[in-house]
Design an enzyme around this catalytic site. Structure first.
Site, PDB file in Angstrom:
ATOM      1  N   LYS A  71      55.964  42.472  68.214  1.00 42.26           N
ATOM      2  CA  LYS A  71      55.192  42.980  67.083  1.00 42.26           C
ATOM      3  C   LYS A  71      54.793  41.864  66.121  1.00 42.26           C
ATOM      4  CE  LYS A  71      59.128  44.269  64.130  1.00 42.26           C
ATOM      5  NZ  LYS A  71      58.818  43.325  63.042  1.00 42.26           N
ATOM      6  N   ASP A  72      55.424  40.679  66.249  1.00 46.65           N
ATOM      7  CA  ASP A  72      55.098  39.547  65.386  1.00 46.65           C
ATOM      8  C   ASP A  72      54.067  38.605  66.002  1.00 46.65           C
ATOM      9  OD1 ASP A  72      56.979  40.392  63.498  1.00 46.65           O
ATOM     10  OD2 ASP A  72      58.588  39.214  64.407  1.00 46.65           O
ATOM     11  N   GLY A  77      63.760  38.927  54.032  1.00 46.57           N
ATOM     12  CA  GLY A  77      65.089  38.605  54.536  1.00 46.57           C
ATOM     13  C   GLY A  77      65.361  39.284  55.858  1.00 46.57           C
TER      14      GLY A  77
END
Length: 241
Positions: free
Chosen positions: A88-89, A155
């Site tokens: 997905k990145d 984060g």
């Protein structure tokens, strides 16, 4: 003697868990091959002080590339033989000399609402504050619950869960079910600190393309890395890319 196979990964808790899965699969397929891990810090990992969309603007591109660019530089320079990605990145279009040639079996695809006082998105109180760094999630949340206030959160998964526990002004956060599962969280049980994880039905809250899939990027002309990756690829998951 066969050269070591160098696996490139980001250094987040989830990325390292996915690298371990990859290395375990490679070790079973090639027990006599040395597998070496190289941890690479990406732009998205370094810039946790501002929203991901702002990081992307400063890099002159879309937010997906901020978690892959440095891994691709290492690939191009021969520092690593394959890059482990959360698909997905990964940008939709790769440079011509790179290729996604394999994937591990897909994990659950749902997005998850994590909170302490609700058991569904509908039950969140009027005007609740939800934290997510994903523009996709922000847009869907606003469509389903226009009253919700959205704030950014950065984060890794454990860090975000801790931020939710520590911040009384945030009612919930959004995460991917795949990441929680791969880090060993049991969504059927209460999480540490009294938090609950509610998986949202993918037909109602649409996941990202490739969500839940760990994919492998190589140099297109690297036949050795290609053979190694293809030996551990889950064919059905690969067809979804």
């Amino acid at each position: 003697m066969m050269k070591p196979l160098i696996v490139g990964t980001r250094g987040s808790a989830l990325a390292l868990a996915q690298a371990e899965m990859t290395e375990a699969a490679l070790g079973l397929a090639f027990p006599d091959r040395e597998i070496v891990r190289k941890v690479i810090t990406t732009t998205g990992d370094r810039r946790t002080d501002v929203p991901l969309s702002e990081v992307a603007k400063s890099e002159g591109g879309l937010d997906k590339g901020v978690f892959t660019k440095e891994l691709e530089v290492a690939l191009e320079n021969g520092e690593i033989d394959l890059a482990v990605h959360s698909m997905k990145d990964v940008p939709t279009v790769l440079a011509d000399h790179f290729e996604i040639v394999g994937a591990l079996e897909r994990a659950p695809v749902s997005d998850v609402l994590v909170c302490s006082d609700a058991d569904s998105l509908d039950v969140l109180p009027e005007g609740a504050t939800v934290a997510t760094s994903s523009v996709r999630r922000q847009r869907q949340l606003k469509w389903l619950r226009p009253d919700i206030k959205l704030v950014d959160i950065r984060g890794n998964v454990p860090t975000r869960l801790q931020k939710l526990r520590d911040n009384d002004e945030v009612d919930a956060i959004m995460l991917a079910e795949a990441g929680l599962v791969r880090l060993g969280y049991d969504l059927s049980k209460e999480l540490e600190g009294g938090l609950h994880a509610i998986a949202l039905a993918p037909e109602e809250f649409y996941p990202a393309a490739g969500q839940g899939i760990v994919g492998f990027e190589i140099r297109k002309d690297d036949d050795d890395a290609r053979a190694c990756v293809e030996a551990i690829t889950h064919a059905e998951s690969m067809l979804l890319l």
